[in-house]
Design a protein around this motif. Structure first.
Motif, short mmCIF file in Angstrom:
data_model
loop_
_atom_site.label_atom_id
_atom_site.label_comp_id
_atom_site.label_asym_id
_atom_site.label_seq_id
_atom_site.Cartn_x
_atom_site.Cartn_y
_atom_site.Cartn_z
N UNK A 1 -4.87 10.27 -1.10
CA UNK A 1 -3.94 10.01 0.00
C UNK A 1 -3.14 8.73 -0.24
N UNK A 2 -3.80 7.73 -0.82
CA UNK A 2 -3.09 6.50 -1.15
C UNK A 2 -1.96 6.83 -2.12
N UNK A 3 -2.29 7.67 -3.09
CA UNK A 3 -1.31 8.11 -4.08
C UNK A 3 -0.16 8.87 -3.42
N UNK B 1 0.82 8.94 -0.27
CA UNK B 1 1.65 8.17 0.65
C UNK B 1 2.52 7.17 -0.10
N UNK B 2 1.99 6.62 -1.20
CA UNK B 2 2.79 5.69 -1.99
C UNK B 2 3.96 6.42 -2.63
N UNK B 3 3.67 7.62 -3.11
CA UNK B 3 4.76 8.41 -3.69
C UNK B 3 5.80 8.72 -2.63
N UNK C 1 6.53 6.93 -0.13
CA UNK C 1 7.29 5.72 0.13
C UNK C 1 8.40 5.55 -0.91
N UNK C 2 8.09 5.91 -2.16
CA UNK C 2 9.10 5.80 -3.22
C UNK C 2 10.25 6.78 -2.94
#
Lengths: 195, 160
Positions: free
Chosen positions: B22-24, B26-28, B30-31
């Motif tokens: 999920x961190x991955x 959500x970070x993606x 954001x990008x």
């Protein structure tokens, strides 16, 4: 997403899908590459360090806002913390544990100011493969995590200014990262009334 | 006869350090959002996403990195074109395309990854999306076309 027997069920909307349990994982290097791309891309868009930190923080803020919503549903049975210490320990424990696989190393109250709290981490996941060039001064990629924290707090009704700092540790080669949280006045005033 | 896909990715994935998907995701996300705000044009975003990991990703197996398994099918007669088909995709968890972004290939980063990885083993390829679940298809399908094999070159000359 994961259907039974290799068959995937089609949902008309993303909201109809059952919420994932959050156990799925990707490799750390995939995340590290992705994060480095985020930093590199933002570097091309700015001309000073403060601006870069602000952009990383904004990216984190968007993540934090979603994290709060998701975790309140899944981990807290649709309950949201309304007290200052409650929300802080939610960030320190629940958010950290799900996102980074462990509870944050420490949560402290600032000694000089009533409205300041600090979450410290010896080796922040996003800083793990990052070394800051000399000419970039105090820049800290933890700004992204600071943004996540601010996103969570702000959307839970606790507006705050959140910044990331390196703090040198005695006997340690690498400095630890401290996320400094400074709450807005209104938050403290409300909290005082609630006691 | 289609080549057999090696299963070594599983073993590697079991041994590497991992982070929460999920961190991955959500970070993606954001990008992608940043790119959409900065570039405004969906087409431009597609281009950027394709570019993005090509340099950093040197060797990548889908299983190794994302924990999903892709199957290789649809080889053509000359054996130069094939399809990568996969159904699980951690990138799209929580994602729905708004009306304004219908032309966006949200997962275009993966086509860049595949292209970059194959370039590292001297294969110049063209990668395009055939099916995309975010556009209502039943799976993700990447079409990979071999353009030419680049002969190995030394990065420097002897007399320099």
């Amino acid at each position: 997403m994961i259907g039974v027997g290799g068959k995937i069920k089609q949902y008309s909307s993303v909201l109809d899908k059952p919420l994932s349990k959050g156990r799925q994982e990707v490799s750390l290097s995939a995340f590290a590459f992705l994060f480095s791309e985020l930093v590199q891309y933002n570097q091309t868009q700015v001309d000073n360090i403060a601006e870069l930190e602000r952009r990383l923080e904004d990216a984190g803020y968007a993540v934090g806002a979603r994290v709060l919503e998701l975790f309140c549903h899944r981990e807290k049975g649709n309950r949201r913390e309304t007290r200052l210490l409650g929300i802080l320990s939610f960030v320190h424990t629940t958010v950290w544990k799900v996102l980074f696989g462990k509870v944050a190393d420490s949560l402290e109250k600032g000694t000089e100011h009533e409205d300041e709290y600090m979450i410290s981490e010896k080796e922040l996941l996003v800083n793990r493969f990052i070394s800051i060039p000399k000419d970039m001064g105090t820049f800290n990629c933890g700004a992204f995590v600071a943004g996540i924290v601010r996103g969570v707090l702000d959307n839970a009704g606790f507006p705050a200014v959140v910044t990331a700092h390196f703090v040198p540790m005695e006997g340690q080669q690498r400095p630890r990262t401290t996320i400094l949280i400074k709450f807005a006045d209104e938050v403290l005033r409300r909290e005082a009334k609630l006691v | 006869m289609a080549p057999v896909v090696p299963r070594s990715g599983d073993a590697v994935f079991a041994n590497v350090e991992r982070v929460n998907a999920e961190l991955f995701t959500l970070t993606y996300g954001a990008i992608v959002r940043q790119l959409l705000t900065d570039l405004e044009e969906v087409e431009e975003v597609n281009k950027q996403l394709d570019q993005i990991l090509i340099i950093s990703m040197k060797q990548v197996g889908f299983k190794m990195f994302l924990g999903v398994t892709a199957t290789v099918t649809n080889w053509d007669v000359e054996g130069t074109t094939c399809s990568l088909v996969f159904e699980d995709n951690p990138l799209v968890e929580f994602v729905e395309l708004p009306d304004t972004c219908q032309g966006l290939y949200y997962c275009n980063i993966l086509s860049g990854v595949v292209r970059g990885a194959l370039e590292m083993v001297s294969m110049k390829t063209e990668v395009s999306w055939v099916r995309d679940m975010l556009h209502g298809d039943d799976a993700y399908e990447l079409r990979v076309k071999l353009i030419k094999q680049v002969p190995e070159e030394y990065p420097y000359k002897d007399d320099e």
